[in-house]
Design an enzyme around this catalytic site. Structure first.
Site, mmCIF file in Angstrom:
data_model
loop_
_atom_site.group_PDB
_atom_site.id
_atom_site.type_symbol
_atom_site.label_atom_id
_atom_site.label_comp_id
_atom_site.label_asym_id
_atom_site.label_seq_id
_atom_site.Cartn_x
_atom_site.Cartn_y
_atom_site.Cartn_z
ATOM 1 N N HIS A 1 0.874 -1.174 0.000
ATOM 2 C CA HIS A 1 0.000 0.000 0.000
ATOM 3 C C HIS A 1 0.914 1.227 0.000
ATOM 4 O O HIS A 1 1.991 1.194 0.610
ATOM 5 C CB HIS A 1 -0.824 0.074 1.296
ATOM 6 C CG HIS A 1 -2.178 -0.576 1.249
ATOM 7 N ND1 HIS A 1 -2.753 -1.134 2.372
ATOM 8 C CD2 HIS A 1 -3.087 -0.723 0.253
ATOM 9 C CE1 HIS A 1 -3.951 -1.611 2.048
ATOM 10 N NE2 HIS A 1 -4.177 -1.378 0.785
ATOM 11 N N CYS B 1 -2.542 3.000 9.130
ATOM 12 C CA CYS B 1 -3.567 2.027 8.728
ATOM 13 C C CYS B 1 -4.771 2.057 9.661
ATOM 14 O O CYS B 1 -5.895 1.785 9.245
ATOM 15 C CB CYS B 1 -2.997 0.619 8.722
ATOM 16 S SG CYS B 1 -1.666 0.370 7.550
HETATM 17 N N1 ARG Z 1 -4.132 -6.956 6.544
HETATM 18 C C1 ARG Z 1 -4.516 -5.728 5.896
HETATM 19 C C2 ARG Z 1 -4.431 -5.900 4.400
HETATM 20 O O1 ARG Z 1 -3.541 -6.562 3.922
HETATM 21 C C3 ARG Z 1 -3.643 -4.607 6.360
HETATM 22 C C4 ARG Z 1 -4.055 -3.280 5.841
HETATM 23 C C5 ARG Z 1 -3.205 -2.199 6.344
HETATM 24 N N2 ARG Z 1 -3.714 -0.935 6.029
HETATM 25 C C6 ARG Z 1 -3.075 0.019 5.370
HETATM 26 N N3 ARG Z 1 -3.645 1.160 5.253
HETATM 27 N N4 ARG Z 1 -1.909 -0.192 4.807
HETATM 28 O O2 ARG Z 1 -5.247 -5.382 3.681
#
Ligand code: ARG
Length: 273
Positions: free
Chosen positions: A172, A266
């Site tokens: 991300h 996150c």
């Molecule tokens: N386990 C989640 C996923 O893989 C974690 C998300 C983390 N959030 C973020 N904004 N990077 O989607």
């Protein structure tokens, strides 16, 4: 020696989600190991201390009800993107998280938001969208699609700068880059393709460049109010770099949530009026 500029915090409005159902039930990013045990009590304490910190800094924190069966819902940043009071819903890449999107839209509807778009293309909210004064920086390669970037540009009427992520650990944008203030950002160059690195260098010649050791502990998954920068406490060199620039870094421990592949940012969706 030049002195660092005086930084000013502005009050923010955040949406968070209690980690009541957090667990690592599946693995959809390299930080996750399916079935890895999580200490629920500790997770909640860590999450509460982040929320309490925001409140102590004078920010407003709303919470969305966590839903059973959605262990990643604690990562509220992924649920929507809100700019100028306009809400772009999320559309998750993985079916495991799909039901989080309508829950966020319902929250905004009941909070009285009227400019809401249910997206056609994949986007995971602020996971891949970072808002600066002039642009929306948008990540692609792992989750959000180029069509999702276009959709955001049309909906918000702001230029979207599309950036390609190159390393699955930085799946991300918000684990590779963070907005500090205005058009000032910090990022980990190696998380991006060479072309996107050049785009970043062109737009942000004065950006704070973050080293590998800090990126690897999710130091970039940070939240700034223009002065206070909340980040994982293990990102020590980065904290010193921020201090040098006049920011006030505040380290927090979200080690349990790191097992899900997320940290400070996150867990924090920013609602921009
Ligand atoms: N386990 C989640 C996923 O893989 C974690 C998300 C983390 N959030 C973020 N904004 N990077 O989607």
């Amino acid at each position: 020696m030049t002195t660092a500029p005086e930084r000013t915090a502005t009050p923010r409005h955040y949406l968070m989600c209690r980690p009541d159902h957090f667990e690592v039930a599946y693995a959809i990013n390299p930080w996750m190991t399916a079935g890895k045990p999580v200490d629920s009590e500790l997770t909640l304490l860590q999450w509460e201390s982040l929320r309490d910190l925001y409140l102590a800094l004078g920010h407003r924190v709303d919470v969305i009800e966590p839903l059973p069966g959605l262990p990643d819902m604690v990562f509220a940043a992924n649920g929507a993107t809100v700019i100028d009071g306009r809400v772009l819903g999320a559309r998750f890449r993985h079916t495991e998280r799909a039901d989080e999107a309508p829950a966020h839209l319902d929250w905004y509807r009941s909070a009285g938001y009227r400019s809401i778009r249910v997206p056609v293309y994949v986007n995971e909210g602020e996971g891949d969208f970072a808002v600066t004064d002039s642009w929306i920086l948008a990540g692609r390669g792992f989750r959000c699609t180029p069509e999702g970037h276009q959709e955001a540009q049309e909906f918000f009427g702001r230029p979207v700068i599309s950036l390609e992520l190159a390393d699955p650990r930085y799946y991300h944008l918000d684990v590779a880059l963070a907005v500090l203030d205005g058009d000032e950002v910090m990022y980990y160059p190696e998380a991006f393709t060479p072309g996107s690195r050049r785009v970043l260098a062109r737009l942000f010649p004065d950006a704070l460049l973050v080293g590998r050791a800090d990126a690897e502990v999710m130091g970039l998954n940070a939240v700034s109010d223009g002065r206070n920068v909340i980040l994982p406490e293990t990102a020590r060199t980065l904290a010193a770099q921020l201090t040098e620039r006049g920011y006030h870094p505040i380290g927090v421990d979200l080690s349990e949530l790191l097992k899900g592949g997320g940290s400070v940012k996150c867990c924090t969706q920013e609602i921009r009026a």
